[in-house]
Design a protein around this motif. Structure first.
Motif, PDB file in Angstrom:
ATOM      1  N   PRO A   1      13.057 -10.096   9.084  1.00 49.12           N
ATOM      2  CA  PRO A   1      14.487  -9.966   8.778  1.00 49.12           C
ATOM      3  C   PRO A   1      14.722  -9.453   7.364  1.00 49.12           C
ATOM      4  O   PRO A   1      13.917  -9.673   6.457  1.00 49.12           O
ATOM      5  N   GLU A   2      15.828  -8.769   7.184  1.00 49.51           N
ATOM      6  CA  GLU A   2      16.132  -8.135   5.907  1.00 49.51           C
ATOM      7  C   GLU A   2      16.165  -9.138   4.757  1.00 49.51           C
ATOM      8  O   GLU A   2      15.805  -8.814   3.623  1.00 49.51           O
ATOM      9  N   GLY A   3      16.578 -10.359   5.039  1.00 48.06           N
ATOM     10  CA  GLY A   3      16.647 -11.363   3.996  1.00 48.06           C
ATOM     11  C   GLY A   3      15.308 -11.740   3.407  1.00 48.06           C
ATOM     12  O   GLY A   3      15.248 -12.356   2.323  1.00 48.06           O
ATOM     13  N   ASP A   4      14.219 -11.391   4.089  1.00 50.27           N
ATOM     14  CA  ASP A   4      12.876 -11.714   3.606  1.00 50.27           C
ATOM     15  C   ASP A   4      12.204 -10.552   2.881  1.00 50.27           C
ATOM     16  O   ASP A   4      11.065 -10.684   2.428  1.00 50.27           O
ATOM     17  N   TRP A   5      12.873  -9.415   2.782  1.00 53.81           N
ATOM     18  CA  TRP A   5      12.259  -8.263   2.135  1.00 53.81           C
ATOM     19  C   TRP A   5      11.929  -8.557   0.669  1.00 53.81           C
ATOM     20  O   TRP A   5      12.627  -9.329  -0.002  1.00 53.81           O
ATOM     21  N   GLY A   6      10.872  -7.918   0.172  1.00 52.43           N
ATOM     22  CA  GLY A   6      10.552  -7.996  -1.234  1.00 52.43           C
ATOM     23  C   GLY A   6      11.479  -7.117  -2.054  1.00 52.43           C
ATOM     24  O   GLY A   6      12.308  -6.369  -1.512  1.00 52.43           O
ATOM     25  N   ARG A   7      11.321  -7.209  -3.380  1.00 52.26           N
ATOM     26  CA  ARG A   7      12.204  -6.449  -4.264  1.00 52.26           C
ATOM     27  C   ARG A   7      11.371  -5.690  -5.292  1.00 52.26           C
ATOM     28  O   ARG A   7      10.351  -6.189  -5.784  1.00 52.26           O
ATOM     29  N   LEU A   8      11.849  -4.505  -5.609  1.00 54.93           N
ATOM     30  CA  LEU A   8      11.201  -3.608  -6.561  1.00 54.93           C
ATOM     31  C   LEU A   8      12.140  -3.382  -7.736  1.00 54.93           C
ATOM     32  O   LEU A   8      13.304  -3.014  -7.548  1.00 54.93           O
ATOM     33  N   GLY A   9      11.646  -3.598  -8.944  1.00 51.06           N
ATOM     34  CA  GLY A   9      12.515  -3.378 -10.097  1.00 51.06           C
ATOM     35  C   GLY A   9      11.817  -3.737 -11.385  1.00 51.06           C
ATOM     36  O   GLY A   9      10.619  -4.023 -11.417  1.00 51.06           O
ATOM     37  N   ALA A  10      12.584  -3.728 -12.490  1.00 45.00           N
ATOM     38  CA  ALA A  10      12.033  -4.020 -13.816  1.00 45.00           C
ATOM     39  C   ALA A  10      13.088  -4.718 -14.660  1.00 45.00           C
ATOM     40  O   ALA A  10      14.273  -4.361 -14.612  1.00 45.00           O
TER      41      ALA A  10
ATOM     42  N   LEU B   1       2.574  -5.971 -10.927  1.00 46.97           N
ATOM     43  CA  LEU B   1       3.235  -5.476 -12.126  1.00 46.97           C
ATOM     44  C   LEU B   1       2.629  -4.147 -12.551  1.00 46.97           C
ATOM     45  O   LEU B   1       1.409  -4.042 -12.731  1.00 46.97           O
ATOM     46  N   GLY B   2       3.477  -3.143 -12.710  1.00 41.17           N
ATOM     47  CA  GLY B   2       3.031  -1.824 -13.126  1.00 41.17           C
ATOM     48  C   GLY B   2       3.710  -1.376 -14.399  1.00 41.17           C
ATOM     49  O   GLY B   2       4.564  -2.074 -14.958  1.00 41.17           O
ATOM     50  N   SER B   3       3.362  -0.200 -14.850  1.00 37.33           N
ATOM     51  CA  SER B   3       3.903   0.336 -16.095  1.00 37.33           C
ATOM     52  C   SER B   3       5.363   0.754 -15.961  1.00 37.33           C
ATOM     53  O   SER B   3       6.066   0.883 -16.963  1.00 37.33           O
ATOM     54  N   GLU B   4       5.844   0.944 -14.725  1.00 30.98           N
ATOM     55  CA  GLU B   4       7.212   1.388 -14.514  1.00 30.98           C
ATOM     56  C   GLU B   4       8.060   0.387 -13.739  1.00 30.98           C
ATOM     57  O   GLU B   4       9.279   0.360 -13.890  1.00 30.98           O
ATOM     58  N   SER B   5       7.425  -0.411 -12.923  1.00 31.25           N
ATOM     59  CA  SER B   5       8.188  -1.317 -12.078  1.00 31.25           C
ATOM     60  C   SER B   5       7.271  -2.425 -11.564  1.00 31.25           C
ATOM     61  O   SER B   5       6.045  -2.370 -11.744  1.00 31.25           O
ATOM     62  N   GLY B   6       7.878  -3.422 -10.929  1.00 32.01           N
ATOM     63  CA  GLY B   6       7.129  -4.503 -10.308  1.00 32.01           C
ATOM     64  C   GLY B   6       7.644  -4.767  -8.909  1.00 32.01           C
ATOM     65  O   GLY B   6       8.808  -4.461  -8.575  1.00 32.01           O
ATOM     66  N   TYR B   7       6.784  -5.327  -8.073  1.00 33.13           N
ATOM     67  CA  TYR B   7       7.136  -5.659  -6.695  1.00 33.13           C
ATOM     68  C   TYR B   7       6.847  -7.136  -6.488  1.00 33.13           C
ATOM     69  O   TYR B   7       5.735  -7.611  -6.781  1.00 33.13           O
TER      70      TYR B   7
ATOM     71  N   ARG C   1       0.836  -1.210   0.000  1.00 34.17           N
ATOM     72  CA  ARG C   1       0.000   0.000   0.000  1.00 34.17           C
ATOM     73  C   ARG C   1       0.870   1.259   0.000  1.00 34.17           C
ATOM     74  O   ARG C   1       0.545   2.244  -0.682  1.00 34.17           O
ATOM     75  N   LYS C   2       1.962   1.221   0.741  1.00 30.61           N
ATOM     76  CA  LYS C   2       2.871   2.369   0.770  1.00 30.61           C
ATOM     77  C   LYS C   2       3.496   2.582  -0.603  1.00 30.61           C
ATOM     78  O   LYS C   2       3.561   3.722  -1.102  1.00 30.61           O
ATOM     79  N   LEU C   3       3.934   1.529  -1.254  1.00 31.76           N
ATOM     80  CA  LEU C   3       4.529   1.649  -2.584  1.00 31.76           C
ATOM     81  C   LEU C   3       3.520   2.208  -3.585  1.00 31.76           C
ATOM     82  O   LEU C   3       3.851   3.054  -4.424  1.00 31.76           O
ATOM     83  N   LEU C   4       2.277   1.740  -3.502  1.00 30.04           N
ATOM     84  CA  LEU C   4       1.248   2.225  -4.422  1.00 30.04           C
ATOM     85  C   LEU C   4       0.951   3.704  -4.161  1.00 30.04           C
ATOM     86  O   LEU C   4       0.767   4.490  -5.102  1.00 30.04           O
ATOM     87  N   ALA C   5       0.892   4.085  -2.888  1.00 26.67           N
ATOM     88  CA  ALA C   5       0.631   5.490  -2.556  1.00 26.67           C
ATOM     89  C   ALA C   5       1.741   6.396  -3.059  1.00 26.67           C
ATOM     90  O   ALA C   5       1.486   7.555  -3.429  1.00 26.67           O
ATOM     91  N   GLU C   6       2.956   5.876  -3.106  1.00 29.97           N
ATOM     92  CA  GLU C   6       4.094   6.653  -3.586  1.00 29.97           C
ATOM     93  C   GLU C   6       4.218   6.640  -5.107  1.00 29.97           C
ATOM     94  O   GLU C   6       5.068   7.354  -5.663  1.00 29.97           O
ATOM     95  N   GLY C   7       3.401   5.813  -5.778  1.00 26.87           N
ATOM     96  CA  GLY C   7       3.484   5.707  -7.231  1.00 26.87           C
ATOM     97  C   GLY C   7       4.711   4.971  -7.716  1.00 26.87           C
ATOM     98  O   GLY C   7       5.153   5.151  -8.868  1.00 26.87           O
ATOM     99  N   ALA C   8       5.277   4.097  -6.872  1.00 26.54           N
ATOM    100  CA  ALA C   8       6.552   3.458  -7.193  1.00 26.54           C
ATOM    101  C   ALA C   8       6.457   2.471  -8.351  1.00 26.54           C
ATOM    102  O   ALA C   8       7.470   2.158  -8.980  1.00 26.54           O
ATOM    103  N   LEU C   9       5.243   1.968  -8.642  1.00 19.21           N
ATOM    104  CA  LEU C   9       5.081   0.981  -9.706  1.00 19.21           C
ATOM    105  C   LEU C   9       4.539   1.597 -10.991  1.00 19.21           C
ATOM    106  O   LEU C   9       4.408   0.910 -12.001  1.00 19.21           O
ATOM    107  N   GLY C  10       4.211   2.874 -10.974  1.00 23.25           N
ATOM    108  CA  GLY C  10       3.513   3.467 -12.100  1.00 23.25           C
ATOM    109  C   GLY C  10       2.054   3.033 -12.077  1.00 23.25           C
ATOM    110  O   GLY C  10       1.456   2.868 -11.011  1.00 23.25           O
TER     111      GLY C  10
END
Length: 367
Positions: free
Chosen positions: A289-298, A254-260, A144-153
């Motif tokens: 733990p940090e090793g379980d974090w998701g990833r954002l990219g394209a 999956l978004g127009s700019e990035s995926g999570y 929800r935070k990523l979507l509010a920030e527009g991080a995925l387009g």
């Protein structure tokens, strides 16, 4: 843990049911919430009464919910954590007794029943809310935070899974083939998955579904898929299964700019099952733990190091009952409304019909 709070204005809670939902989720979260006090637990099982007495020695124990209605003036809130088939009659009885009510999901078997309860609550000026704790999962809060920030387009596709590898039946009403029990994964895990999709992307105009019974001697769906088309254009693909030998990502968005992409489950349920409680100084509640974090990219797979790690927000199941306490104290909207539960049930009913008739079902969206 002491189930009481030192306040003469604390909301006195009657909890109906002390199985998995009542003992693992509701009782600990109620007891940990400022402004709420766990007054009475209803269970007819001697073993569960013994368990409740050991965990909450100051709480009153009764055999039947009917004992609550006779002392409605001594209670301020009813929480229903009993088997699904009892949700509607118990919620109706609580509301008719003049008591605000929280019901574990699903609120009812049908949207019409949910809307009837919502109308009853509104006519009496009473709170009616549904426990959708997974809105406060760590991964969902992060998304929800990523979507509010527009991080995925512009989001195009939302993939969400609750998958398990449980090839052997556990038994009990959740696996019963009796429609009155409202068992099966569509109404169990599907209630969470659909609620999250609607919360993120709004109303749905069409539903396609596949519901299968995979395990020998199973009597209800244990491997189900739903495809939703939201009115805003997003497509949600939702999986729920007890027969998945290789688990997929919890989220792939999956978004127009990035995926999570995020793997793994929120840690709060496991913590509660292990006896940990919010506020316990031995562990940071809801932390991952940090090793379980998701990833954002394209353009790359997160499994081969593609994308950037996204710190996962802490899970926050306590926020639900804090919201209930605020709603009763200040008149603010409840954290989950009965109308939202009814909207999700419209989708679940459409999914059941779509799977049975092997077709896409359209949903009439209010103008």
């Amino acid at each position: 843990m002491d189930a009481t709070h030192d306040s003469s204005t604390a909301v006195r809670v009657g909890l109906i049911g002390y199985g998995l939902a009542g003992s693992v989720f509701h009782a600990p979260l109620i007891a940990a919430t400022e402004g709420l006090t766990l007054d009475t637990i209803v269970t007819s099982s001697p073993e569960r009464q013994q368990q409740a007495r050991a965990e909450f020695p100051d709480v009153r124990l009764v055999d039947s919910a009917y004992e609550l209605w006779g002392r409605a003036d001594e209670l301020d809130l009813i929480v229903i954590a009993s088997p699904n088939r009892s949700h509607v009659p118990l919620a109706r009885a609580a509301l008719e007794a003049g008591l605000p009510t929280v019901v574990d999901k699903p609120l009812a078997a049908t949207a019409a029943e949910a809307e009837g309860l919502a109308a009853l609550a509104e006519s009496r000026g009473l709170l009616l809310s549904v426990f959708q704790n997974r809105r406060w999962d760590n991964d969902f809060r992060t998304l929800r935070k990523l979507l509010a920030e527009g991080a995925l387009g512009e989001v195009q596709r939302f993939e969400s899974r609750f998958e398990r590898w449980r090839p052997q039946l556990k038994g009990g009403w959740r696996e019963s083939g009796d429609p009155a029990e409202i068992g099966g994964l569509l109404y169990d895990l599907g209630s969470h998955l659909v609620d999250q999709a609607l919360t993120l992307f709004g109303p749905v105009e069409s539903v396609y579904a596949e519901a299968d019974v995979r395990r020998p001697e199973a009597r209800t769906d244990d491997d189900t898929f739903i495809a939703l088309t939201h009115t805003g254009g997003v497509r949600s693909h939702l999986w729920m299964s007890a027969t998945t030998a290789q688990l997929g990502p919890r989220f792939r968005v999956l978004g127009s700019e990035s995926g999570y992409v995020k793997y793994g489950l929120d840690p709060q349920e496991a913590a509660l099952r292990d006896g940990l409680r919010p506020g316990d100084p031995s562990a940071e509640w809801g932390a991952e733990p940090e090793g379980d974090w998701g990833r954002l990219g394209a353009g790359e797979s997160p499994l081969t190091g593609g994308g950037t790690p996204v710190p996962t927000l802490h899970g926050d199941y306590p926020a639900y009952y804090a919201g209930i306490a605020a709603a009763l104290r200040d008149g603010t909207p409840p954290p989950v409304t009965a109308a939202e539960a009814a909207a999700a049930l419209h989708v679940l009913e459409a999914a059941r019909l779509a799977a049975a008739e092997r077709r896409t079902v359209r949903i009439e969206v209010p103008a």
